[in-house]
Scaffold this motif. Structure first.
Motif, PDB file in Angstrom:
ATOM      1  N   PHE A  54      15.300   3.192  19.004  1.00 15.73           N
ATOM      2  CA  PHE A  54      14.626   2.034  18.422  1.00 15.73           C
ATOM      3  C   PHE A  54      14.393   2.210  16.921  1.00 15.73           C
ATOM      4  O   PHE A  54      14.402   3.325  16.385  1.00 15.73           O
ATOM      5  N   TYR A  55      14.195   1.093  16.287  1.00 12.15           N
ATOM      6  CA  TYR A  55      13.788   1.015  14.881  1.00 12.15           C
ATOM      7  C   TYR A  55      12.269   0.892  14.840  1.00 12.15           C
ATOM      8  O   TYR A  55      11.676   0.153  15.625  1.00 12.15           O
ATOM      9  N   TYR A  56      11.633   1.642  13.908  1.00  9.14           N
ATOM     10  CA  TYR A  56      10.166   1.629  13.884  1.00  9.14           C
ATOM     11  C   TYR A  56       9.635   1.873  12.475  1.00  9.14           C
ATOM     12  O   TYR A  56      10.090   2.798  11.784  1.00  9.14           O
ATOM     13  N   VAL A  57       8.713   1.042  12.043  1.00 10.34           N
ATOM     14  CA  VAL A  57       7.957   1.285  10.815  1.00 10.34           C
ATOM     15  C   VAL A  57       6.475   1.095  11.143  1.00 10.34           C
ATOM     16  O   VAL A  57       6.084   0.107  11.762  1.00 10.34           O
ATOM     17  N   PRO A  58       5.618   2.049  10.761  1.00 13.11           N
ATOM     18  CA  PRO A  58       4.192   1.905  11.051  1.00 13.11           C
ATOM     19  C   PRO A  58       3.518   0.841  10.219  1.00 13.11           C
ATOM     20  O   PRO A  58       2.472   0.314  10.598  1.00 13.11           O
ATOM     21  N   ASP A  59       4.117   0.507   9.070  1.00 13.13           N
ATOM     22  CA  ASP A  59       3.546  -0.518   8.193  1.00 13.13           C
ATOM     23  C   ASP A  59       4.678  -1.333   7.603  1.00 13.13           C
ATOM     24  O   ASP A  59       5.487  -0.821   6.826  1.00 13.13           O
ATOM     25  N   THR A  60       4.756  -2.589   7.973  1.00 12.17           N
ATOM     26  CA  THR A  60       5.822  -3.449   7.464  1.00 12.17           C
ATOM     27  C   THR A  60       5.582  -3.879   6.024  1.00 12.17           C
ATOM     28  O   THR A  60       6.497  -4.348   5.356  1.00 12.17           O
ATOM     29  N   GLY A  61       4.335  -3.736   5.547  1.00 12.22           N
ATOM     30  CA  GLY A  61       3.988  -4.218   4.221  1.00 12.22           C
ATOM     31  C   GLY A  61       3.562  -5.672   4.204  1.00 12.22           C
ATOM     32  O   GLY A  61       3.174  -6.186   3.156  1.00 12.22           O
ATOM     33  N   TRP A  62       3.639  -6.361   5.342  1.00 11.05           N
ATOM     34  CA  TRP A  62       3.178  -7.746   5.405  1.00 11.05           C
ATOM     35  C   TRP A  62       1.651  -7.767   5.385  1.00 11.05           C
ATOM     36  O   TRP A  62       1.000  -6.986   6.079  1.00 11.05           O
ATOM     37  N   HIS A  63       1.101  -8.674   4.615  1.00 12.99           N
ATOM     38  CA  HIS A  63      -0.354  -8.717   4.445  1.00 12.99           C
ATOM     39  C   HIS A  63      -0.905 -10.082   4.850  1.00 12.99           C
ATOM     40  O   HIS A  63      -0.230 -11.104   4.722  1.00 12.99           O
ATOM     41  N   SER A  64      -2.115 -10.064   5.335  1.00 12.50           N
ATOM     42  CA  SER A  64      -2.786 -11.297   5.741  1.00 12.50           C
ATOM     43  C   SER A  64      -4.281 -11.041   5.781  1.00 12.50           C
ATOM     44  O   SER A  64      -4.715  -9.915   6.079  1.00 12.50           O
ATOM     45  N   PRO A  82       0.814  -1.205   0.000  1.00  6.43           N
ATOM     46  CA  PRO A  82       0.000   0.000   0.000  1.00  6.43           C
ATOM     47  C   PRO A  82       0.848   1.255   0.000  1.00  6.43           C
ATOM     48  O   PRO A  82       1.892   1.317   0.627  1.00  6.43           O
ATOM     49  N   THR A  83       0.381   2.279  -0.751  1.00  2.00           N
ATOM     50  CA  THR A  83       1.129   3.531  -0.782  1.00  2.00           C
ATOM     51  C   THR A  83       0.943   4.318   0.494  1.00  2.00           C
ATOM     52  O   THR A  83       1.687   5.237   0.772  1.00  2.00           O
ATOM     53  N   GLY A  84      -0.027   4.004   1.289  1.00  2.00           N
ATOM     54  CA  GLY A  84      -0.316   4.771   2.486  1.00  2.00           C
ATOM     55  C   GLY A  84       0.777   4.715   3.528  1.00  2.00           C
ATOM     56  O   GLY A  84       0.805   5.529   4.430  1.00  2.00           O
ATOM     57  N   ASP A  85       1.707   3.757   3.414  1.00  2.00           N
ATOM     58  CA  ASP A  85       2.756   3.687   4.417  1.00  2.00           C
ATOM     59  C   ASP A  85       3.885   4.668   4.131  1.00  2.00           C
ATOM     60  O   ASP A  85       4.893   4.667   4.800  1.00  2.00           O
ATOM     61  N   ALA A  86       3.696   5.522   3.118  1.00  2.00           N
ATOM     62  CA  ALA A  86       4.719   6.517   2.834  1.00  2.00           C
ATOM     63  C   ALA A  86       4.808   7.558   3.933  1.00  2.00           C
ATOM     64  O   ALA A  86       5.834   8.180   4.136  1.00  2.00           O
ATOM     65  N   MET A  87       3.717   7.743   4.670  1.00  2.00           N
ATOM     66  CA  MET A  87       3.696   8.723   5.746  1.00  2.00           C
ATOM     67  C   MET A  87       3.269   8.047   7.029  1.00  2.00           C
ATOM     68  O   MET A  87       2.743   6.943   7.010  1.00  2.00           O
ATOM     69  N   SER A  88       3.494   8.714   8.114  1.00  2.00           N
ATOM     70  CA  SER A  88       3.133   8.151   9.398  1.00  2.00           C
ATOM     71  C   SER A  88       1.623   8.013   9.520  1.00  2.00           C
ATOM     72  O   SER A  88       0.873   8.661   8.802  1.00  2.00           O
ATOM     73  N   PRO A  89       1.142   7.179  10.443  1.00  2.00           N
ATOM     74  CA  PRO A  89      -0.302   7.026  10.624  1.00  2.00           C
ATOM     75  C   PRO A  89      -0.955   8.335  11.023  1.00  2.00           C
ATOM     76  O   PRO A  89      -0.294   9.238  11.521  1.00  2.00           O
ATOM     77  N   PRO A  90      -2.281   8.481  10.790  1.00  2.00           N
ATOM     78  CA  PRO A  90      -2.966   9.722  11.163  1.00  2.00           C
ATOM     79  C   PRO A  90      -2.745  10.048  12.634  1.00  2.00           C
ATOM     80  O   PRO A  90      -2.803   9.192  13.499  1.00  2.00           O
ATOM     81  N   GLY A  91      -2.486  11.318  12.908  1.00  2.00           N
ATOM     82  CA  GLY A  91      -2.294  11.762  14.278  1.00  2.00           C
ATOM     83  C   GLY A  91      -0.886  11.546  14.801  1.00  2.00           C
ATOM     84  O   GLY A  91      -0.556  11.970  15.898  1.00  2.00           O
ATOM     85  N   ASP A  92      -0.028  10.905  13.992  1.00  2.00           N
ATOM     86  CA  ASP A  92       1.315  10.591  14.451  1.00  2.00           C
ATOM     87  C   ASP A  92       2.255  11.784  14.320  1.00  2.00           C
ATOM     88  O   ASP A  92       3.170  11.964  15.099  1.00  2.00           O
TER      89      ASP A  92
END
Length: 445
Positions: A284-294, A189-199
């Motif tokens: 720490f290392y942090y990503v709001p979206d790893t891109g893993w899907h299920s 998803p392209t939405g992980d280009a930016m932080s989550p809403p409110g972040d």
């Protein structure tokens, strides 16, 4: 005498004529004024149309020009003739740069004037190359016309063209399946280009604040249970490196420093001291979206690093721990509406000489469970279970936007909290707090 009598009889006639003349003049002035108002209104209506700036794509490729689309439409029941400027100006604010003006050129083939019929609209595009200084998330503010600013993430990575194309395709998709297909074209998803809403802390992206965002909830709240006290917390995180590709999952591109400070303020004691304060820096290392899907979850984030907690005191009141940790986060449901978040923080203790039995009361896992929506109410509960007996704690926080209660000019949230168990602060990690309810104000949750 007859002369004066005649003069006396003539006087009222002369006065009456003057009054009538004044009335005629007044009516003439009034009609002239009304005509002028109507003429001015007609002129203004002919020269004025509603101008709106369409929201550009959330993600843009740096090697493609910035494109702004203006929408001209009639704002009344008659046709309008509007003048289209050859250029428009916006200001760009982002990364480490102060606001910079940028002039965009009108697309070729568009005349200087447009004729807009009632109910009709016309689109006009303006474009200019992105400045080299524009990086990361950039805010676009129009100059000279009333339109809302836009926030765009500039991608300078090797896949910038494919990512920008997928973003455009996703925004123009008419069905969820088409949107998912467009997102999958670049591996997620392209939405992980930016932080989550409110972040994000900074909506302008100016200077150092472009790297700063909220971390843990920030609030101040007051309660009473035998004595009156307050609990307040400040928490920020800082993204050390702003990458060219905001979708990057590389280690250095997503390395954060965070600082959280939590205090218990004793308002019943003499001089009203802070009973205890916990200071917690983290790396720490942090990503709001790893891109893993299920099919089981909507989005998965991940964090891992090391945290330090201490209360800054000496002697028998000293408390200090170091904790390497990992923290996966799963979100379920529609992320724009009510949805469930489950986030276990799993850690281990290093250097607990001042409080070697802390695991007995706190355990090795903080389980955070949240339910709610980004623009509505939210209930967040953190559960801990010690390794001995039934030691542990429950910490619940309910928040609701003040804007929905008091109007849009209000920011932040009303905050209601409940704590029961061990370890609300480091000093009393091994003392039971039977329960404490508080009400307060939160600026981040």
């Amino acid at each position: 005498m007859r002369f004066f009598s005649s003069l006396a009889r003539l006087a009222p006639d002369t006065s009456l004529q003057s009054q009538r003349a004044v009335q005629r003049n007044s009516r003439t002035v009034l009609l002239s004024t009304l005509l002028a108002i109507v003429t001015i209104g007609a002129f203004c209506g002919e020269a004025r149309a509603t101008v709106a700036m369409l929201q550009p794509a959330r993600v843009a490729a740096a090697n493609e020009p910035l494109q702004i689309t203006l929408l001209y439409s009639a704002d009344d029941a008659r046709a309008l003739t509007v003048t289209v400027p050859p250029t428009i100006r916006v200001t760009l604010t982002g990364a480490e740069e102060s606001p910079q003006p940028l002039d965009l050129q009108r697309e070729p083939g568009v005349p200087d004037t447009l004729h807009v019929r009632p109910g009709q609209f016309r689109k006009v595009r303006f474009s200019a190359p992105w400045p080299q200084s524009a990086r990361g998330e950039v805010r676009i503010d129009p100059v000279g016309f009333d339109a809302s600013p836009a926030l765009v993430a500039i991608n300078r990575g090797p896949q910038q063209d494919a990512i920008a194309q997928a973003e455009r395709a996703e925004s123009e998709a008419s069905t969820p399946a088409q949107a998912a297909e467009a997102a999958a074209a670049v591996g997620g998803p392209t939405g992980d280009a930016m932080s989550p809403p409110g972040d994000s802390l900074s909506t302008t992206g100016r200077g150092v604040l472009a790297h700063v965002s909220y971390y843990e909830p920030m609030y101040i709240a007051f309660g009473h249970n035998g004595d009156t006290n307050a609990r307040l917390q400040l928490s920020f995180k800082y993204r050390i490196l702003m990458p060219d590709d905001l979708r990057s999952k590389a280690f250095l591109d997503n390395l954060y420093f965070a600082y959280t400070q939590t205090s218990i303020w004793d308002l019943s004691a003499d001089s009203r001291p802070f009973r205890d304060t916990t200071y917690s820096p983290q790396l720490f290392y942090y990503v709001p979206d790893t891109g893993w899907h299920s099919p089981l979850f909507t989005r998965m984030g991940f964090a891992a690093g090391i945290a330090h907690e201490s209360n800054g005191k000496a002697g028998s009141d000293s408390r200090s721990i170091n904790m390497p940790f990992i923290r996966p986060t799963w979100e379920f449901g529609d992320l724009t509406g009510n949805h469930l978040t489950v986030s276990p923080k799993i850690y281990y203790y290093l250097g607990t000489s001042n409080n070697p039995d802390i695991a007995d009361y706190r355990g090795y896992v903080d389980l955070l469970v949240k339910y709610g929506s980004p623009d509505g109410w939210q209930l967040a509960t953190t559960l801990r279970k010690g390794t001995k007996h039934w030691y542990g704690s429950v910490d619940s926080q309910f928040t609701y936007p003040l804007a929905k209660l008091l109007g849009s000019k209000w920011g932040g949230y009303i905050w209601v909290g409940y704590f029961n168990g061990y370890g609300e602060d480091l000093l009393d990690y091994n003392n039971r707090q039977h329960w404490m309810a508080r009400v307060g104000y939160s600026i981040a949750r």
